[in-house]
Design an enzyme around this catalytic site. Structure first.
Site, PDB file in Angstrom:
ATOM      1  N   HIS A   1       3.865   2.088  -4.963  1.00  0.00           N
ATOM      2  CA  HIS A   1       2.464   2.366  -4.662  1.00  0.00           C
ATOM      3  C   HIS A   1       1.649   2.350  -5.938  1.00  0.00           C
ATOM      4  O   HIS A   1       0.632   1.681  -6.022  1.00  0.00           O
ATOM      5  CB  HIS A   1       2.212   3.671  -3.905  1.00  0.00           C
ATOM      6  CG  HIS A   1       0.731   3.856  -3.773  1.00  0.00           C
ATOM      7  ND1 HIS A   1      -0.013   3.159  -2.848  1.00  0.00           N
ATOM      8  CD2 HIS A   1      -0.164   4.515  -4.540  1.00  0.00           C
ATOM      9  CE1 HIS A   1      -1.302   3.417  -3.041  1.00  0.00           C
ATOM     10  NE2 HIS A   1      -1.419   4.225  -4.056  1.00  0.00           N
TER      11      HIS A   1
ATOM     12  N   TYR B   1      -2.281   0.515  -8.510  1.00  0.00           N
ATOM     13  CA  TYR B   1      -3.343   0.982  -9.412  1.00  0.00           C
ATOM     14  C   TYR B   1      -3.204   0.356 -10.788  1.00  0.00           C
ATOM     15  O   TYR B   1      -4.194   0.228 -11.517  1.00  0.00           O
ATOM     16  CB  TYR B   1      -3.371   2.515  -9.477  1.00  0.00           C
ATOM     17  CG  TYR B   1      -3.647   3.108  -8.111  1.00  0.00           C
ATOM     18  CD1 TYR B   1      -4.616   2.534  -7.281  1.00  0.00           C
ATOM     19  CD2 TYR B   1      -2.939   4.184  -7.625  1.00  0.00           C
ATOM     20  CE1 TYR B   1      -4.847   3.024  -6.011  1.00  0.00           C
ATOM     21  CE2 TYR B   1      -3.178   4.689  -6.352  1.00  0.00           C
ATOM     22  CZ  TYR B   1      -4.137   4.091  -5.553  1.00  0.00           C
ATOM     23  OH  TYR B   1      -4.361   4.578  -4.291  1.00  0.00           O
TER      24      TYR B   1
ATOM     25  N   HIS C   1      -4.311  -6.344   4.879  1.00  0.00           N
ATOM     26  CA  HIS C   1      -4.797  -5.289   3.966  1.00  0.00           C
ATOM     27  C   HIS C   1      -4.682  -5.719   2.508  1.00  0.00           C
ATOM     28  O   HIS C   1      -5.636  -5.626   1.738  1.00  0.00           O
ATOM     29  CB  HIS C   1      -4.003  -3.999   4.210  1.00  0.00           C
ATOM     30  CG  HIS C   1      -4.010  -3.029   3.058  1.00  0.00           C
ATOM     31  ND1 HIS C   1      -5.152  -2.360   2.657  1.00  0.00           N
ATOM     32  CD2 HIS C   1      -3.017  -2.603   2.213  1.00  0.00           C
ATOM     33  CE1 HIS C   1      -4.858  -1.576   1.625  1.00  0.00           C
ATOM     34  NE2 HIS C   1      -3.580  -1.709   1.334  1.00  0.00           N
ATOM     35  N   PHE C   2      -3.508  -6.221   2.119  1.00  0.00           N
ATOM     36  CA  PHE C   2      -3.375  -6.356   0.666  1.00  0.00           C
ATOM     37  C   PHE C   2      -3.917  -7.666   0.111  1.00  0.00           C
ATOM     38  O   PHE C   2      -4.092  -7.770  -1.088  1.00  0.00           O
ATOM     39  CB  PHE C   2      -1.964  -6.010   0.180  1.00  0.00           C
ATOM     40  CG  PHE C   2      -0.823  -6.826   0.699  1.00  0.00           C
ATOM     41  CD1 PHE C   2      -0.606  -8.108   0.260  1.00  0.00           C
ATOM     42  CD2 PHE C   2       0.071  -6.268   1.609  1.00  0.00           C
ATOM     43  CE1 PHE C   2       0.481  -8.834   0.704  1.00  0.00           C
ATOM     44  CE2 PHE C   2       1.171  -6.993   2.058  1.00  0.00           C
ATOM     45  CZ  PHE C   2       1.370  -8.284   1.611  1.00  0.00           C
ATOM     46  N   HIS C   3      -4.246  -8.629   0.980  1.00  0.00           N
ATOM     47  CA  HIS C   3      -4.929  -9.788   0.404  1.00  0.00           C
ATOM     48  C   HIS C   3      -6.405  -9.508   0.135  1.00  0.00           C
ATOM     49  O   HIS C   3      -7.039 -10.247  -0.617  1.00  0.00           O
ATOM     50  CB  HIS C   3      -4.739 -11.034   1.278  1.00  0.00           C
ATOM     51  CG  HIS C   3      -3.363 -11.605   1.114  1.00  0.00           C
ATOM     52  ND1 HIS C   3      -2.259 -11.096   1.753  1.00  0.00           N
ATOM     53  CD2 HIS C   3      -2.885 -12.623   0.346  1.00  0.00           C
ATOM     54  CE1 HIS C   3      -1.182 -11.763   1.399  1.00  0.00           C
ATOM     55  NE2 HIS C   3      -1.527 -12.696   0.541  1.00  0.00           N
TER      56      HIS C   3
ATOM     57  N   ARG D   1       4.933  -8.809  10.363  1.00  0.00           N
ATOM     58  CA  ARG D   1       4.846  -9.468   9.059  1.00  0.00           C
ATOM     59  C   ARG D   1       6.241  -9.980   8.701  1.00  0.00           C
ATOM     60  O   ARG D   1       7.215  -9.689   9.400  1.00  0.00           O
ATOM     61  CB  ARG D   1       4.338  -8.503   7.988  1.00  0.00           C
ATOM     62  CG  ARG D   1       5.348  -7.422   7.609  1.00  0.00           C
ATOM     63  CD  ARG D   1       4.813  -6.457   6.548  1.00  0.00           C
ATOM     64  NE  ARG D   1       4.856  -7.026   5.203  1.00  0.00           N
ATOM     65  CZ  ARG D   1       4.860  -6.285   4.090  1.00  0.00           C
ATOM     66  NH1 ARG D   1       4.829  -4.964   4.151  1.00  0.00           N
ATOM     67  NH2 ARG D   1       4.881  -6.860   2.902  1.00  0.00           N
ATOM     68  N   ARG D   2       6.335 -10.749   7.599  1.00  0.00           N
ATOM     69  CA  ARG D   2       7.619 -11.253   7.118  1.00  0.00           C
ATOM     70  C   ARG D   2       8.428 -11.873   8.256  1.00  0.00           C
ATOM     71  O   ARG D   2       9.620 -11.618   8.383  1.00  0.00           O
ATOM     72  CB  ARG D   2       8.413 -10.120   6.478  1.00  0.00           C
ATOM     73  CG  ARG D   2       7.783  -9.606   5.211  1.00  0.00           C
ATOM     74  CD  ARG D   2       8.578  -8.474   4.597  1.00  0.00           C
ATOM     75  NE  ARG D   2       8.224  -8.331   3.185  1.00  0.00           N
ATOM     76  CZ  ARG D   2       8.668  -7.352   2.413  1.00  0.00           C
ATOM     77  NH1 ARG D   2       9.464  -6.442   2.890  1.00  0.00           N
ATOM     78  NH2 ARG D   2       8.309  -7.293   1.145  1.00  0.00           N
TER      79      ARG D   2
END
Ligand code: HAS
Ligand code: HEM
Ligand code: CU
Length: 583
Positions: free
Chosen positions: A248, A252, A399-401, A462-463
């Site tokens: 996680h 950051y 979310h993460f793109h 996903r995946r």
């Protein structure tokens, strides 16, 4: 002292030109290597987007020469984009900035040495990946197993980041000694805070690699070669838990270097001022204190973890959204200040007065806009009540793109439009094309996010090579024709946007130097509310946020408090599993 309207900083001049050239050279080496990795990673992305459009391209013989399976491609995509591109860029960016900001002289031989070690780690890792010997996805989930080469390479790669970290922190401490009683300049403060956060964060992965992954893969390899029975095992739950300790917080480590560009430099590109230096310092300190001990929000679905600890990590995750909300307020205020200074008016009408002709501004601002839904989606993911709906579905790549694929990647792309001219004296060849590349990438990622979030809500995993399932009617029956189409279109847009960017980037890198890079200054922003120079007369908030080393120790203590009770029962109840090689 009047702290308001602090004038823009100018980096202390460097008179030794040979030294400056060497410092800039190593920085440019990091940045260019980063974008080479991104180029390869990005070329694979559209194939995956096609998969989520129901189109399978992996049966193609030509493609098969390069990647053996969907999962080899996916591993390369995740590792090269999210791990290699980011770490190389950040290592250059967050070495160069604090060193210039502090006006200190560093040993550039050591810096080059670190670059070489990091590249060696990359080469070993990449070799294992390309040989299809480490198709374990970028989260390295055991019991999927790669060859020792892969884990050893990855360890060297992470160790090299400690080299940069040590050099920056050491340089800062030296500066502190030479400048007692002075407030650390903002960009150096942000950089040191980020590096210290990364140090605490990386301990999980380092423990996972040294205590578990490397011994397990080496032992398995030796036992296999000896032809004997393979008895080496690993505990997948411990491995995952240590992974997410780092996994996680690593987001950051990708985000805060972009925040440096948003806070310290974007207001200047927009012709305005940073809202508040003390508040900016507070945001970074909050990440240092609270950024790491939240990893269980990736493991809500894992058994054998006390739910109390999952709930504690959930609340701590909500808390760590606060410095990002502070950032949203601050950067919006800075942009409004800039636009009003240019004569903008109205509640939202001022937005038109922003410098939309400037590619640096466009890329960074679009990346920020996309991060609003990206961050909001993160809070959904973190909520234990919603997590079961979205976990392991296409929602998550959605979310993460629009976090790492935009807030981080687009910001770094846009930064390169001034950083390469500054480092190498090579002007940006086509500002128009540069600007367009950012718009196309932005719309590509937005469409991608809509398509993938939507498919996720309809239950698409996903995946998953959904375009090649043996019973296609299962995927058809999920009612995802529209989001599938959107995802497919987004893949094409992203390919076009990416190629436009890389054309501009490499044209710039391969052109002749025609100017003194220092004529493209580091674009420091003035501040509406500065932090001041003397600690004695600084505000309590500035004084509180100054001792970063002590705050880092406190951050580490917090992490141990929320992780040891989770890890200890696992360590006393180890469950070994033998390795698998699936693809
Ligand atoms: Fe996340 C999964 C929760 C932020 C990346 N995340 C992932 C994964 C990645 C990733 C790669 O709780 C997948 C891992 C895997 O492969 O399994 N994430 C969060 C939360 C935040 C968050 C709470 N993520 C990020 C960032 C990333 C990133 C940043 C990369 C850079 N994430 C999760 C969770 C999961 C997860 C669960 C696991 C899901 C599962 O089930 O597996 C927060 O830090 C977000 C806070 C951000 C905000 C937004 C603030 C907005 C700003 C922009 C302002 C813009 C303005 C523009 C004002 C609250 C700062 C103005 C412009 C004008 C022109 C006016
Ligand atoms: C996964 C597409 C750029 C990081 C994926 C997936 C798709 C995709 C469809 C999901 C695959 C699956 O779950 O089976 C694209 C496209 C891109 C692009 C079309 C642009 C051309 C990027 C960038 C980054 C990135 C710039 C980060 C810097 C990742 C990561 C994964 C992923 C970390 C997860 C891999 C995994 O689940 O193991 N990408 N992507 N992508 N992408 Fe991208
Ligand atoms: Cu997370």
């Amino acid at each position: 002292a009047d702290l308001h309207n602090t004038p823009a900083r100018v980096a202390p001049a460097v008179t030794d030109r040979a030294y400056l050239a060497s410092l800039k050279g190593v920085t440019a080496a990091y940045v260019i290597t980063a974008f080479v990795a991104l180029l390869i990673g990005v070329l694979i992305g559209p194939l995956q987007a096609l998969n989520y459009a129901g189109i399978n391209v992996y049966d193609n013989q030509l493609l098969r020469l390069l990647v053996k399976s969907y999962y080899q491609g996916l591993t390369l995509h995740g590792v090269l984009n999210a791990l290699v591109f980011t770490q190389f860029f950040i290592s250059g960016w967050m070495l160069y900035l604090p060193v210039r900001d502090l006006g200190m002289r560093i040993n550039t031989k050591f810096a080059w040495g670190t670059y070489i070690v990091m590249t060696l780690g990359l080469v070993l890792t990449a070799a294992a990946l390309l040989l299809n010997d480490a198709t374990v996805l970028y989260t390295l989930y055991p019991p999927m197993m790669g060859t020792p080469l892969f884990y050893i390479g990855a360890s060297i790669f992470v160790a090299a980041s400690w080299g940069v970290l040590a050099q920056v922190v050491y340089t800062w401490l030296q500066w502190k000694r030479q400048n007692p009683g002075r407030v650390t300049p903002l960009v150096a403060h942000m950089s040191v805070a980020t590096w210290l956060m990364w140090f605490i964060a990386s301990l999980g992965l380092v423990a996972e690699a040294l205590l578990f992954l490397v011994p397990w893969s080496v032992q398995t390899w030796l036992q296999t070669r000896a032809g004997g029975p393979v008895t080496a095992t690993i505990d997948p739950l411990i491995a995952r838990t240590l992974f997410w300790w780092t996994g996680h917080a690593i987001v950051y480590f990708w985000l805060l270097p972009a925040y440096i560009a948003w806070y310290a430099f974007l207001p200047r590109h927009a012709g305005g001022r940073l809202a508040s230096e003390p508040l900016t310092r507070l945001a970074f300190v909050l990440f240092l204190l609270n950024g790491v001990g939240v990893g269980l929000h990736h493991q809500f679905a894992n058994p054998n973890i006390d739910n109390t600890w999952k709930i504690i990590h959930m609340f701590l995750t909500f808390l760590v959204a606060i410095p990002s909300l502070l950032t949203a307020f601050s950067v919006a205020a800075a942009l409004e200040d800039a636009a009003r200074a240019r004569g903008g008016g109205g509640v939202v009408g001022w937005i038109r007065r922003l410098p939309w002709e400037n590619p640096v501004f466009v890329g960074i601002t679009l990346s920020m806009i996309s991060f609003i839904p990206g961050g909001a989606g993160g809070i959904v993911n973190a909520s234990q009540a919603f997590a079961p709906v979205v976990h392991n579905t296409a929602w998550i790549p959605g979310h993460f793109h629009i976090t790492v694929g935009t807030a981080t990647t687009m910001t770094f792309m846009a930064v390169s439009f001034w950083l390469i001219p500054h480092l190498l004296g090579k002007p940006l060849p086509s500002p128009r094309l540069a600007r367009w590349s950012q718009w196309v990438w932005f719309w590509g990622m937005i469409l991608f996010a809509v398509g993938m979030h939507w498919q996720g809500l309809m239950g698409v995993p996903r995946r998953a090579q959904v375009s090649a399932v043996s019973q296609p009617e299962v995927y058809e029956a999920m009612n995802v024709a529209v989001p599938r189409l959107l995802t497919g279109i987004s893949g094409v847009l992203l390919l076009i946007g990416g190629l436009m960017f890389f054309y501009v980037f490499f044209k710039m890198v391969f052109s002749k130097s025609v100017q003194d890079g220092e004529n493209v200054p580091i674009p420091y922003s003035p501040a509406i509310s500065g932090a001041g120079e003397d600690l004695a007369s600084a505000s309590p908030l500035v004084r509180l946020t100054e001792p970063l080393l002590a705050l880092g120790v406190l951050g580490l203590i917090i992490v141990l408090l929320v992780y040891l009770p989770v890890l200890l029962p696992m360590i006393t109840n180890m469950q070994g599993a033998p390795g698998w090689q699936l693809w």
